[in-house]
Design a protein around this motif. Structure first.
Motif, PDB file in Angstrom:
ATOM      1  N   UNK A 217     -20.041 -48.380  -6.501  1.00 18.17           N
ATOM      2  CA  UNK A 217     -19.851 -47.144  -5.755  1.00 18.17           C
ATOM      3  C   UNK A 217     -19.856 -45.912  -6.635  1.00 18.17           C
ATOM      4  N   UNK A 218     -19.558 -44.777  -5.995  1.00 17.12           N
ATOM      5  CA  UNK A 218     -19.601 -43.490  -6.683  1.00 17.12           C
ATOM      6  C   UNK A 218     -18.348 -42.678  -6.378  1.00 17.12           C
ATOM      7  N   UNK A 219     -18.013 -41.814  -7.315  1.00 22.31           N
ATOM      8  CA  UNK A 219     -16.965 -40.813  -7.141  1.00 22.31           C
ATOM      9  C   UNK A 219     -17.403 -39.554  -7.875  1.00 22.31           C
ATOM     10  N   UNK A 220     -16.925 -38.417  -7.386  1.00 24.25           N
ATOM     11  CA  UNK A 220     -17.119 -37.177  -8.117  1.00 24.25           C
ATOM     12  C   UNK A 220     -15.763 -36.556  -8.417  1.00 24.25           C
ATOM     13  N   UNK A 221     -15.504 -36.394  -9.690  1.00 18.07           N
ATOM     14  CA  UNK A 221     -14.280 -35.736 -10.130  1.00 18.07           C
ATOM     15  C   UNK A 221     -14.538 -34.253 -10.311  1.00 18.07           C
ATOM     16  N   UNK A 222     -13.533 -33.475  -9.981  1.00 18.34           N
ATOM     17  CA  UNK A 222     -13.581 -32.034 -10.197  1.00 18.34           C
ATOM     18  C   UNK A 222     -12.425 -31.629 -11.090  1.00 18.34           C
ATOM     19  N   UNK A 223     -12.644 -30.579 -11.840  1.00 17.51           N
ATOM     20  CA  UNK A 223     -11.609 -30.027 -12.710  1.00 17.51           C
ATOM     21  C   UNK A 223     -11.640 -28.516 -12.534  1.00 17.51           C
ATOM     22  N   UNK A 224     -10.626 -28.007 -11.865  1.00 20.33           N
ATOM     23  CA  UNK A 224     -10.549 -26.572 -11.592  1.00 20.33           C
ATOM     24  C   UNK A 224      -9.711 -25.903 -12.664  1.00 20.33           C
ATOM     25  N   UNK A 225     -10.223 -24.809 -13.186  1.00 19.78           N
ATOM     26  CA  UNK A 225      -9.559 -24.116 -14.281  1.00 19.78           C
ATOM     27  C   UNK A 225      -9.107 -22.732 -13.854  1.00 19.78           C
TER      28      UNK A 225
END
Length: 122
Positions: free
Chosen positions: A16-24
């Motif tokens: 499967x797939x995942x998308x991680x985000x990192x908000x700064x």
């Protein structure tokens, strides 16, 4: 001072797939190289990917090359890690971090997020 908040982790089946985000938040994000690291239980933190401040330079660990893609949107102060073809060995806490240097070494990163758990079931 830059603060980082990761999101997007979770439980996914192998393949499967995942998308991680990192908000700064903070003024220096757009001038910082941004890295992704991960730490599995009982193991040391390891480098995953890094992207330069402009997005023009990218480097991946061999273990994720061809499966993971790092990107950034400086207008949104956000960096992403798209993870495809996930494997059980990708299970770890994933961290984003910022540095003045385009580096694979965790000790060259000045600020870190709190981490997000990624669990890949077989």
């Amino acid at each position: 001072q830059v603060q980082l908040v990761e999101s997007g982790g979770g439980l996914v089946q192998a393949g499967g797939s995942l998308r991680l985000s990192c908000a700064a938040s903070g003024r220096t994000f757009s001038r910082s190289a941004m890295g992704w690291f991960r730490q599995a239980p009982g193991k040391e933190r390891e480098f995953v990917a890094v992207i330069s401040w402009s997005g023009g330079r990218i480097y991946y660990a061999d273990s994720v090359k061809g499966r993971f893609t790092v990107s950034r949107d400086n207008a949104k102060n956000t960096v992403y890690l798209q993870m495809n073809s996930l494997k059980p060995e990708d299970t770890a806490v994933y961290y984003c971090a910022g540095s003045d240097y385009f580096s694979t070494a965790s000790d060259e990163y000045d600020y870190w997020g709190q981490g997000t758990q990624v669990t890949v079931s077989s």
